[in-house]
Design an enzyme around this catalytic site. Structure first.
Site, short mmCIF file in Angstrom:
data_model
loop_
_atom_site.label_atom_id
_atom_site.label_comp_id
_atom_site.label_asym_id
_atom_site.label_seq_id
_atom_site.Cartn_x
_atom_site.Cartn_y
_atom_site.Cartn_z
N HIS A 77 0.41 -12.16 -11.51
CA HIS A 77 -0.36 -11.89 -10.29
C HIS A 77 -1.31 -13.06 -9.98
O HIS A 77 -2.16 -12.96 -9.10
CB HIS A 77 -1.26 -10.65 -10.46
CG HIS A 77 -0.53 -9.35 -10.64
ND1 HIS A 77 0.57 -9.00 -9.90
CD2 HIS A 77 -0.79 -8.28 -11.44
CE1 HIS A 77 0.96 -7.78 -10.27
NE2 HIS A 77 0.16 -7.34 -11.19
N ARG A 85 4.16 -8.05 0.11
CA ARG A 85 4.28 -6.71 0.69
C ARG A 85 3.20 -6.57 1.76
O ARG A 85 2.14 -7.20 1.65
CB ARG A 85 4.08 -5.66 -0.40
CG ARG A 85 4.30 -4.23 0.02
CD ARG A 85 4.00 -3.25 -1.13
NE ARG A 85 4.43 -1.91 -0.80
CZ ARG A 85 4.22 -0.83 -1.58
NH1 ARG A 85 3.58 -0.97 -2.74
NH2 ARG A 85 4.62 0.37 -1.21
S1 PPS Z 1 1.35 -3.67 -10.49
O1 PPS Z 1 0.69 -2.65 -11.33
O2 PPS Z 1 0.35 -4.41 -9.70
O3 PPS Z 1 2.20 -4.58 -11.24
O4 PPS Z 1 2.21 -2.82 -9.47
P1 PPS Z 1 3.54 -3.29 -8.76
O5 PPS Z 1 4.69 -3.06 -9.67
O6 PPS Z 1 3.39 -4.67 -8.21
O7 PPS Z 1 3.65 -2.32 -7.51
C1 PPS Z 1 3.74 -0.93 -7.65
C2 PPS Z 1 4.35 -0.38 -6.38
O8 PPS Z 1 5.76 -0.65 -6.38
C3 PPS Z 1 6.46 0.59 -6.20
N1 PPS Z 1 7.77 0.56 -6.84
C4 PPS Z 1 8.92 0.66 -6.18
N2 PPS Z 1 9.19 0.74 -4.86
C5 PPS Z 1 10.50 0.83 -4.49
N3 PPS Z 1 11.52 0.88 -5.37
C6 PPS Z 1 11.31 0.81 -6.70
N4 PPS Z 1 12.33 0.84 -7.55
C7 PPS Z 1 9.95 0.68 -7.15
N5 PPS Z 1 9.38 0.59 -8.37
C8 PPS Z 1 8.05 0.53 -8.17
C9 PPS Z 1 5.52 1.61 -6.84
O9 PPS Z 1 5.89 2.91 -6.50
C10 PPS Z 1 4.18 1.14 -6.27
O10 PPS Z 1 4.05 1.43 -4.88
P2 PPS Z 1 3.42 2.79 -4.31
O11 PPS Z 1 3.31 2.57 -2.83
O12 PPS Z 1 2.09 2.98 -4.98
O13 PPS Z 1 4.38 3.88 -4.63
#
Ligand code: PPS
Length: 325
Positions: free
Chosen positions: A127, A149
């Protein structure tokens, strides 16, 4: 990444337990003007990171928190593991002792010397801002997938995560979090107030502006969360091509299937432990509509316009499609 990740789960579980006994104002520390959680990062580790010798075949994933790092990280790890298996380089994928926490900035001071001995290909998530990465990443022309995003869904996801994950300060209200998310640098020097008004890993807008300087580099490919939501199969294909990972249609389809939100959520106890139920929340586009009020929409629209609308990354985000109220 379907196999259990013991070391990953250990690190996260320990951090969550340690954070549970800490006060809110003890959870973050500042390094080079940016806040990070004390339970997973430290100034000593940041200094040790400079010793990482990046390689031209490293697979680096850079993204602001909550941009889908774990999702695209799953795709990258799976692409590499599928390719290595096919080439029968079992050594590089199966030894649990070789596992390191995938986020570059999380670990101990010995991590980077151990990473220097790991076989290729290494998959690394981060990050961090480009200027805070080890210099060898750019010098040695490591390939970077930059994941972005839309800011409204990032803020929404970050708010829920902050309130669910004990290593991060929680917020009493969404309005409080929104102020912190929108603040780039606090001009108020009280430590408590700085903690309240800034989010860990720095400002989203600053992150995009800084990474935008690298958006034209041949070793950097940008992908948006939203385009991957719209067509995961195409995204996976493009990512594999960028990293020169040659797989059959069938193999690529396996990677696509294993990276669905449903499949990752179902598997999350094995891959992420207790963190799984917090991290895999909604996995969609436009959940921001459940939180943003009119004033907050206007403030975000204005900040976007001022900071990134005219940049390459700003245009890639398709703000008018995904963020207009
Ligand atoms: S972190 O903790 O900062 O590393 O989080 P990060 O992985 O960058 O982001 C988490 C969000 O990604 C969503 N997510 C997904 N979306 C779509 N498809 C898949 N397979 C997927 N896996 C993780 C996750 O649900 C978080 O978003 P939100 O909007 O909170 O649901």
């Amino acid at each position: 990444m379907e196999k259990p990740r013991k070391k990953f789960i250990d690190v996260v579980d320990k951090a969550m337990v340690a954070a549970n006994t800490m006060d809110r104002d003890e959870l973050l520390f500042s390094y080079k003007g940016i806040l990070y959680p004390v339970t997973v990062c430290s100034p000593e580790v940041f200094k040790a990171m400079e010793s990482l010798e990046a390689r031209s075949d490293d697979v680096i994933l850079a993204g602001y928190p909550k941009s889908g790092t774990n999702w695209v990280g799953q795709i990258l790890s799976d692409l590499v593991a599928t390719f290595e298996k096919k080439m029968q380089n079992e050594e590089s994928i199966n030894d649990e002792d070789l596992e390191e926490f995938p986020y570059l900035e999380v670990g101990d001071t010995g991590k980077y010397e151990r990473m220097n001995k790991l076989p290729s290909r290494r998959v690394i998530f981060t990050h961090l801002l480009p200027d805070n990465l080890p210099r060898s990443v750019f010098q040695n022309k490591a390939k970077i997938l930059l994941l972005i995003r839309n800011p409204k869904d990032v803020a929404t996801s970050f708010y829920h995560f902050s309130n669910g994950m004990s290593v991060l300060p929680s917020y009493e209200t969404w309005d409080d979090f929104f102020i912190a998310f929108m603040t780039e640098k606090s001009t108020v020097y009280s430590f408590m107030i700085i903690l309240f008004y800034l989010v860990p890993w720095g400002s989203y807008f600053n992150y995009l502006s800084e990474w935008n300087k690298y958006a034209e580099d041949e070793n950097v490919m940008t992908i948006t969360y939203e385009e991957l939501k719209e067509n995961r199969a195409l995204g996976v294909k493009n990512i594999a091509a960028f990293f020169g990972i040659s797989l059959t249609e069938e193999e690529l389809q396996g990677v696509v299937e294993r990276s669905s939100f449903q499949s990752m959520k179902e598997n999350s106890l094995k891959t992420h432990g207790a963190l799984g139920s917090i991290l895999f929340r909604k996995g969609g586009v436009s959940d921001w509509k459940s939180l943003f009020n009119e004033d907050q929409n206007e403030k975000m629209d204005k900040a976007f316009e001022e900071h990134i609308a005219g940049t390459k990354l700003g245009m890639k985000l398709k703000y008018d499609v995904y963020c207009r109220a």
